[in-house]
Design an enzyme around this catalytic site. Structure first.
Site, PDB file in Angstrom:
ATOM      1  N   LYS A  86       0.830  -1.211   0.000  1.00 43.07           N
ATOM      2  CA  LYS A  86       0.000   0.000   0.000  1.00 43.07           C
ATOM      3  C   LYS A  86       0.861   1.256   0.000  1.00 43.07           C
ATOM      4  O   LYS A  86       0.472   2.262  -0.599  1.00 43.07           O
ATOM      5  CB  LYS A  86      -0.972   0.006   1.191  1.00 43.07           C
ATOM      6  CG  LYS A  86      -2.127  -0.955   0.983  1.00 43.07           C
ATOM      7  CD  LYS A  86      -3.265  -0.691   1.924  1.00 43.07           C
ATOM      8  CE  LYS A  86      -4.374  -1.703   1.730  1.00 43.07           C
ATOM      9  NZ  LYS A  86      -5.394  -1.667   2.780  1.00 43.07           N
ATOM     10  N   LYS A 143      -3.569 -10.839  -7.014  1.00 43.34           N
ATOM     11  CA  LYS A 143      -4.893 -11.168  -6.431  1.00 43.34           C
ATOM     12  C   LYS A 143      -5.970 -10.244  -7.001  1.00 43.34           C
ATOM     13  O   LYS A 143      -5.680  -9.094  -7.362  1.00 43.34           O
ATOM     14  CB  LYS A 143      -4.836 -11.123  -4.900  1.00 43.34           C
ATOM     15  CG  LYS A 143      -5.228  -9.835  -4.307  1.00 43.34           C
ATOM     16  CD  LYS A 143      -5.415  -9.877  -2.807  1.00 43.34           C
ATOM     17  CE  LYS A 143      -5.681  -8.416  -2.410  1.00 43.34           C
ATOM     18  NZ  LYS A 143      -5.979  -8.110  -1.090  1.00 43.34           N
ATOM     19  N   LYS A 153     -10.409  -4.987  -5.131  1.00 44.14           N
ATOM     20  CA  LYS A 153     -11.406  -3.931  -5.309  1.00 44.14           C
ATOM     21  C   LYS A 153     -10.797  -2.724  -5.999  1.00 44.14           C
ATOM     22  O   LYS A 153     -11.487  -1.975  -6.666  1.00 44.14           O
ATOM     23  CB  LYS A 153     -11.885  -3.459  -3.925  1.00 44.14           C
ATOM     24  CG  LYS A 153     -12.849  -4.387  -3.250  1.00 44.14           C
ATOM     25  CD  LYS A 153     -13.261  -3.826  -1.899  1.00 44.14           C
ATOM     26  CE  LYS A 153     -12.415  -4.400  -0.792  1.00 44.14           C
ATOM     27  NZ  LYS A 153     -12.839  -4.232   0.555  1.00 44.14           N
TER      28      LYS A 153
HETATM   29  P1  TYM Z   1     -10.750  -6.445   2.664  1.00 45.78           P
HETATM   30  O1  TYM Z   1     -11.859  -5.469   2.763  1.00 45.78           O
HETATM   31  O2  TYM Z   1      -9.599  -6.128   1.784  1.00 45.78           O
HETATM   32  O3  TYM Z   1     -11.305  -7.854   2.217  1.00 45.78           O
HETATM   33  C1  TYM Z   1     -12.413  -8.455   2.861  1.00 45.78           C
HETATM   34  C2  TYM Z   1     -12.224  -9.968   2.900  1.00 45.78           C
HETATM   35  O4  TYM Z   1     -12.109 -10.496   1.575  1.00 45.78           O
HETATM   36  C3  TYM Z   1     -10.939 -11.299   1.475  1.00 45.78           C
HETATM   37  N1  TYM Z   1     -10.388 -11.148   0.113  1.00 45.78           N
HETATM   38  C4  TYM Z   1     -10.162 -12.152  -0.727  1.00 45.78           C
HETATM   39  N2  TYM Z   1     -10.349 -13.487  -0.611  1.00 45.78           N
HETATM   40  C5  TYM Z   1     -10.039 -14.259  -1.674  1.00 45.78           C
HETATM   41  N3  TYM Z   1      -9.555 -13.774  -2.847  1.00 45.78           N
HETATM   42  C6  TYM Z   1      -9.349 -12.451  -3.016  1.00 45.78           C
HETATM   43  N4  TYM Z   1      -8.884 -11.987  -4.167  1.00 45.78           N
HETATM   44  C7  TYM Z   1      -9.657 -11.575  -1.920  1.00 45.78           C
HETATM   45  N5  TYM Z   1      -9.590 -10.232  -1.747  1.00 45.78           N
HETATM   46  C8  TYM Z   1     -10.029  -9.990  -0.494  1.00 45.78           C
HETATM   47  C9  TYM Z   1      -9.997 -10.746   2.535  1.00 45.78           C
HETATM   48  O5  TYM Z   1      -9.037 -11.681   2.928  1.00 45.78           O
HETATM   49  C10 TYM Z   1     -10.960 -10.393   3.646  1.00 45.78           C
HETATM   50  O6  TYM Z   1     -11.251 -11.538   4.426  1.00 45.78           O
HETATM   51  N6  TYM Z   1      -8.146  -5.601   6.840  1.00 45.78           N
HETATM   52  C11 TYM Z   1      -9.296  -6.290   6.317  1.00 45.78           C
HETATM   53  C12 TYM Z   1     -10.599  -5.947   7.012  1.00 45.78           C
HETATM   54  C13 TYM Z   1     -10.565  -6.121   8.498  1.00 45.78           C
HETATM   55  C14 TYM Z   1     -10.675  -7.359   9.193  1.00 45.78           C
HETATM   56  C15 TYM Z   1     -10.613  -7.024  10.562  1.00 45.78           C
HETATM   57  C16 TYM Z   1     -10.827  -8.675   8.770  1.00 45.78           C
HETATM   58  C17 TYM Z   1     -10.446  -5.141   9.425  1.00 45.78           C
HETATM   59  N7  TYM Z   1     -10.477  -5.679  10.671  1.00 45.78           N
HETATM   60  C18 TYM Z   1     -10.670  -8.009  11.546  1.00 45.78           C
HETATM   61  C19 TYM Z   1     -10.904  -9.656   9.760  1.00 45.78           C
HETATM   62  C20 TYM Z   1     -10.817  -9.326  11.127  1.00 45.78           C
HETATM   63  C21 TYM Z   1      -9.466  -5.924   4.841  1.00 45.78           C
HETATM   64  O7  TYM Z   1      -9.039  -4.895   4.405  1.00 45.78           O
HETATM   65  O8  TYM Z   1     -10.223  -6.794   4.120  1.00 45.78           O
END
Ligand code: TYM
Length: 334
Positions: A115, A197, A200
């Site tokens: 990032k 990967k 978004k």
């Molecule tokens: P975020 O918003 O980037 O993604 C949300 C969830 O989607 C999963 N994910 C994926 N899984 C498979 N293939 C992909 N290409 C892919 N892209 C995203 C992520 O692993 C995630 O589970 N930091 C976290 C949000 C967060 C969080 C937490 C998660 C904040 N606090 C506490 C768990 C526990 C995030 O930015 O996820």
């Protein structure tokens, strides 16, 4: 434990539009686990401002994401679906945990490195301590399990280390959480570059299938997906594009990769891509329909937001008060 049930916490950021990576890697597992656990699902808006956001757009996306959790099938009467920013204990615990996390640990986080490279003009302290806020999210609810995609594993390991460090000093304050990674779909790759990967924030709209894409767009994106010249549907490292499509198909239909290989034996990529597109359209259709209905019911969504913020706040305060006492803050005089 809450009422004899183990606790689950997870969250998503409302930055950008959700992709099928988010759905197949995380949200789908949330649904499977939601009966067994006492669940907290947060829209993590505090995390979102580590990257510059348009305020009106962030508010709109956060509400859409919260609505989408419900549209995907999570019952908001049984699962606590709420905005992270409505429970101030997240930020308060994050501060305390910042004092128990080492710079060296945060320096090793690959997502911080990625990032900061992407947002070189805004490498703020929040971006650096992002994983500590994530640890606070999880530990506040004494979560036993955290379902995430593979990209969040490093942050979860840090959460466990911080919890264990704190417990070693002050006694058993935090439950040490276990990650839950689904068997298929835990890392969905870009349709245009299977080494990256699906994300978004990808600038190429053909790289990601969004949850709100209409059927024609979905079919077109799969048709254009990058594959190879092997011309056979096989699940192997040498064919990363095809392997990714098999993962998407498996996660959407519940079929195992070996079954998918058999199903498409002797068939061309054209047929296979068509089937993957159709399977994804079938998975997303009911979610999109429910979303359109729920979006119209403003009063219902508002009531969920209010009730669940109170519920989350209740459990969060319990842990926060315990932690504040342990580290030596004076008790409030009531
Ligand atoms: P975020 O918003 O980037 O993604 C949300 C969830 O989607 C999963 N994910 C994926 N899984 C498979 N293939 C992909 N290409 C892919 N892209 C995203 C992520 O692993 C995630 O589970 N930091 C976290 C949000 C967060 C969080 C937490 C998660 C904040 N606090 C506490 C768990 C526990 C995030 O930015 O996820």
């Amino acid at each position: 434990m809450i009422d004899d049930k183990k606790v689950l916490f997870s969250g998503m950021q409302a930055t950008g539009t959700l992709t099928i990576g988010n759905y197949l890697g995380a949200l789908k597992n949330w649904l499977t686990l939601s009966e067994e656990y006492e669940c907290f699902y947060s829209v993590v808006d505090l995390h979102s401002i580590t990257v510059r956001q348009d305020p009106a757009e962030l508010r709109k996306r956060a509400r859409a994401l919260l609505t989408l959790y419900i549209a995907a099938g999570l019952d908001p009467k049984k699962n606590c679906i709420y905005y992270q920013s409505h429970v101030s204990a997240h930020a308060e615990l994050a501060w305390i945990l910042n004092c128990f996390t080492y710079m060296g640990e945060l320096n090793r986080m690959t997502q911080f490195k990625d990032k900061s490279a992407k947002h070189a003009d805004n490498i703020n302290a929040g971006l650096f301590t992002y994983p500590v806020l994530m640890a606070a999210d999880i530990l506040l609810y004494q979560a036993d399990v955290v379902p995430v995609g593979i990209d969040q594993m490093q942050h979860l390991e840090l959460t466990r280390d911080v919890a264990q460090r704190f417990n070693a000093i002050y006694g058993d304050v935090f439950t040490v959480p276990e990650p839950y990674i689904g068997k298929v779909g835990a890392k969905i790759m870009s349709l245009q570059d299977p080494a990256k990967k699906m994300s978004k924030s990808d600038e190429n709209p053909n790289a990601s299938v969004y949850l709100m894409d209409d059927p024609d767009t979905i079919m077109r994106k799969f048709k254009r997906a990058v594959t190879d010249s092997e011309a056979c549907v096989r699940y192997c490292d040498e064919q990363p594009g095809i392997r990714n499509l098999i993962d998407i198909y498996s996660a959407s239909t519940g079929k195992k990769p070996e079954e998918v290989e058999r199903e498409f034996e002797g068939k061309g990529y054209g047929d296979f891509k068509l089937a993957v597109g159709e399977a994804v359209v079938d998975v997303l259709r009911p979610v999109q329909e429910r979303f359109a209905e729920l979006e119209k019911d403003k009063a219902y969504i508002d009531s969920i937001i209010k009730e669940n913020a109170e519920k989350a706040g209740y459990y969060a305060q319990k842990t926060l008060r315990k932690v504040q006492k342990k580290v030596g803050f004076p008790e409030k005089i009531r």
